[in-house]
Every structure is written in C-alpha cells, then in structure tokens.
Design a protein around this motif. Structure first.
Motif, PDB file in Angstrom:
ATOM      1  N   ALA A 176       0.944  -1.125  -0.070  1.00  0.00           N
ATOM      2  CA  ALA A 176       0.074   0.037   0.040  1.00  0.00           C
ATOM      3  C   ALA A 176       0.792   1.329   0.139  1.00  0.00           C
ATOM      4  N   GLY A 177       1.958   1.223   0.862  1.00  0.00           N
ATOM      5  CA  GLY A 177       2.841   2.336   0.921  1.00  0.00           C
ATOM      6  C   GLY A 177       3.579   2.689  -0.530  1.00  0.00           C
ATOM      7  N   LEU A 178       3.872   1.455  -1.275  1.00  0.00           N
ATOM      8  CA  LEU A 178       4.379   1.726  -2.551  1.00  0.00           C
ATOM      9  C   LEU A 178       3.642   2.127  -3.502  1.00  0.00           C
ATOM     10  N   VAL A 179       2.267   1.903  -3.438  1.00  0.00           N
ATOM     11  CA  VAL A 179       1.299   2.310  -4.354  1.00  0.00           C
ATOM     12  C   VAL A 179       0.930   3.851  -4.051  1.00  0.00           C
ATOM     13  N   TYR A 180       1.116   3.915  -2.760  1.00  0.00           N
ATOM     14  CA  TYR A 180       0.680   5.674  -2.514  1.00  0.00           C
ATOM     15  C   TYR A 180       1.851   6.348  -3.060  1.00  0.00           C
ATOM     16  N   GLY A 181       3.055   5.856  -3.075  1.00  0.00           N
ATOM     17  CA  GLY A 181       4.186   6.605  -3.408  1.00  0.00           C
ATOM     18  C   GLY A 181       4.352   6.972  -4.893  1.00  0.00           C
ATOM     19  N   PHE A 182       3.849   5.660  -5.643  1.00  0.00           N
ATOM     20  CA  PHE A 182       3.886   5.914  -6.986  1.00  0.00           C
ATOM     21  C   PHE A 182       2.622   6.792  -7.606  1.00  0.00           C
ATOM     22  N   ILE A 183       1.506   6.739  -6.939  1.00  0.00           N
ATOM     23  CA  ILE A 183       0.500   7.834  -7.257  1.00  0.00           C
ATOM     24  C   ILE A 183       0.883   9.151  -6.753  1.00  0.00           C
ATOM     25  N   THR A 184       1.705   9.254  -5.816  1.00  0.00           N
ATOM     26  CA  THR A 184       2.006  10.732  -5.680  1.00  0.00           C
ATOM     27  C   THR A 184       2.988  11.329  -6.616  1.00  0.00           C
ATOM     28  N   TYR A 185       3.984  10.400  -7.032  1.00  0.00           N
ATOM     29  CA  TYR A 185       4.905  10.725  -7.934  1.00  0.00           C
ATOM     30  C   TYR A 185       4.285  11.022  -9.404  1.00  0.00           C
ATOM     31  N   THR A 186       3.322  10.411  -9.790  1.00  0.00           N
ATOM     32  CA  THR A 186       2.560  10.510 -11.120  1.00  0.00           C
ATOM     33  C   THR A 186       1.657  11.761 -11.261  1.00  0.00           C
ATOM     34  N   LEU A 187       1.452  12.225  -9.755  1.00  0.00           N
ATOM     35  CA  LEU A 187       0.458  13.300  -9.885  1.00  0.00           C
ATOM     36  C   LEU A 187       1.295  14.649  -9.956  1.00  0.00           C
ATOM     37  N   ILE A 188       2.329  14.576  -9.240  1.00  0.00           N
ATOM     38  CA  ILE A 188       3.352  15.622  -9.158  1.00  0.00           C
ATOM     39  C   ILE A 188       4.105  15.602 -10.697  1.00  0.00           C
ATOM     40  N   ARG A 189       4.269  14.621 -11.324  1.00  0.00           N
ATOM     41  CA  ARG A 189       5.002  14.673 -12.348  1.00  0.00           C
ATOM     42  C   ARG A 189       3.964  15.162 -13.754  1.00  0.00           C
ATOM     43  N   GLY A 190       2.841  14.712 -13.581  1.00  0.00           N
ATOM     44  CA  GLY A 190       1.973  15.551 -14.681  1.00  0.00           C
ATOM     45  C   GLY A 190       2.077  14.838 -15.915  1.00  0.00           C
ATOM     46  N   GLY A 191       1.202  15.612 -16.808  1.00  0.00           N
ATOM     47  CA  GLY A 191       1.140  14.998 -18.248  1.00  0.00           C
ATOM     48  C   GLY A 191       0.160  13.849 -18.419  1.00  0.00           C
ATOM     49  N   GLU A 192      -0.297  13.427 -19.735  1.00  0.00           N
ATOM     50  CA  GLU A 192      -1.136  12.859 -19.945  1.00  0.00           C
ATOM     51  C   GLU A 192      -0.725  11.296 -19.517  1.00  0.00           C
ATOM     52  N   ARG A 193       0.441  10.744 -19.781  1.00  0.00           N
ATOM     53  CA  ARG A 193       0.702   9.542 -19.551  1.00  0.00           C
ATOM     54  C   ARG A 193       0.822   9.394 -18.214  1.00  0.00           C
ATOM     55  N   ALA A 194       1.321  10.105 -17.332  1.00  0.00           N
ATOM     56  CA  ALA A 194       1.306  10.045 -15.865  1.00  0.00           C
ATOM     57  C   ALA A 194      -0.221  10.099 -15.414  1.00  0.00           C
ATOM     58  N   ARG A 195      -1.142  10.913 -16.082  1.00  0.00           N
ATOM     59  CA  ARG A 195      -2.519  10.866 -15.518  1.00  0.00           C
ATOM     60  C   ARG A 195      -2.993   9.540 -15.755  1.00  0.00           C
ATOM     61  N   ARG A 196      -2.843   8.873 -16.764  1.00  0.00           N
ATOM     62  CA  ARG A 196      -3.205   7.335 -16.957  1.00  0.00           C
ATOM     63  C   ARG A 196      -2.738   6.510 -16.154  1.00  0.00           C
ATOM     64  N   ALA A 197      -1.322   6.470 -15.759  1.00  0.00           N
ATOM     65  CA  ALA A 197      -0.766   5.735 -14.950  1.00  0.00           C
ATOM     66  C   ALA A 197      -1.472   5.831 -13.511  1.00  0.00           C
ATOM     67  N   ALA A 198      -1.526   7.098 -13.350  1.00  0.00           N
ATOM     68  CA  ALA A 198      -2.174   7.132 -11.826  1.00  0.00           C
ATOM     69  C   ALA A 198      -3.850   6.909 -11.929  1.00  0.00           C
ATOM     70  N   LEU A 199      -4.283   6.891 -12.819  1.00  0.00           N
ATOM     71  CA  LEU A 199      -5.742   6.265 -12.887  1.00  0.00           C
ATOM     72  C   LEU A 199      -5.881   4.661 -12.755  1.00  0.00           C
TER      73      LEU A 199
END
Length: 139
Positions: free
Chosen positions: A55-78
C-alpha cells in the motif's frame, strides 16, 4: 523546423494539490508502519505487514505521477488508483469475512477504518479528479 516540447499538463492544481498532500501523508504512514512491523515482528502477521508495505509503494507511485503531470502520468495514476481501490475492497472484505487471516491490521483492513476510511475515499476522489483533468486537457 524545431519540435516544440509542450509542458506536461499539471495535475496538482486546485484539488490535485490536496490529493498529493493526502497521498504523501499515506506514504509516510503506510511505509513507516510496515517498516517497523516487518523489522520488529514480521513472523506475527507477514501477510498484513507485506500488504501495508505494498500500500505504501502504491501511494508513493500515485504521489509521484500526480506531481510529474502529463497525460501518460495521469493514465498511470488512474490505473494505479483503480488497483488501489480494488485492493482496499478485496482486503477490506477479506478482513471482515475471515478476521483470523489477519492477526494484525493492514492499512486496508476494514476498508481503512484505522485510517478514518481515507484508504477507500482517496482512490475514489483521485479517480474523479484524474478523469476530470482529462476532459480539461483533451479536447
């Protein structure tokens, strides 16, 4: 002719910044909790402590993608938020149906009751925000 690089669409404007803050808090909570439990008493509840680490790793990845931005990061976060929600629902149901399977709680136990149900509300909020930003970015 030079290619003009577009800046990635920002995902951390408005409510997105609040999501990053909540996910950041959850990263610290889940990772520190699981690290302590794994280091001190892993044999007591290995599945529960491992799930908290995941769960902590998943939260970390989502945090990273939200900060990174862009369409690819948005899809990965979704995708990751959908997987997170599935995990919360499966583990939450499992902990209610067979409490003996988890001698100690995970972050997702009882749908995140130990974390004020934030683990079940956060991916729902994030998926709404990420879908909303898609319509704002894509014509």
């Amino acid at each position: 002719m030079t290619a003009v690089e577009e800046k990635p669409a920002r995902l951390i404007t408005g409510p997105g910044m609040l999501l990053v803050w909540f996910y950041g808090v959850m990263v610290v909570g889940a990772v520190s909790r699981s690290a302590y439990q794994i280091a001190t008493d892993f044999g007591r509840a290995p599945l529960a402590y491992s799930l908290s680490a995941v769960a902590g790793l998943v939260y970390g990845f989502i945090t990273y993608t939200l900060i990174r931005g862009g369409e690819r990061a948005r899809r990965a976060a979704l995708v990751c938020c959908a997987a997170e929600l599935a995990g919360v629902l499966v583990v939450g149901t499992w902990t209610l149906a067979d409490p003996s399977a988890f001698p100690d709680a995970t972050v997702w136990s009882d749908y995140g009751m130990g974390y004020m149900f934030i683990p079940v509300l956060l991916p729902l909020s994030a998926m709404y925000w990420l879908r909303r930003t898609r319509t704002a970015v894509t014509p």
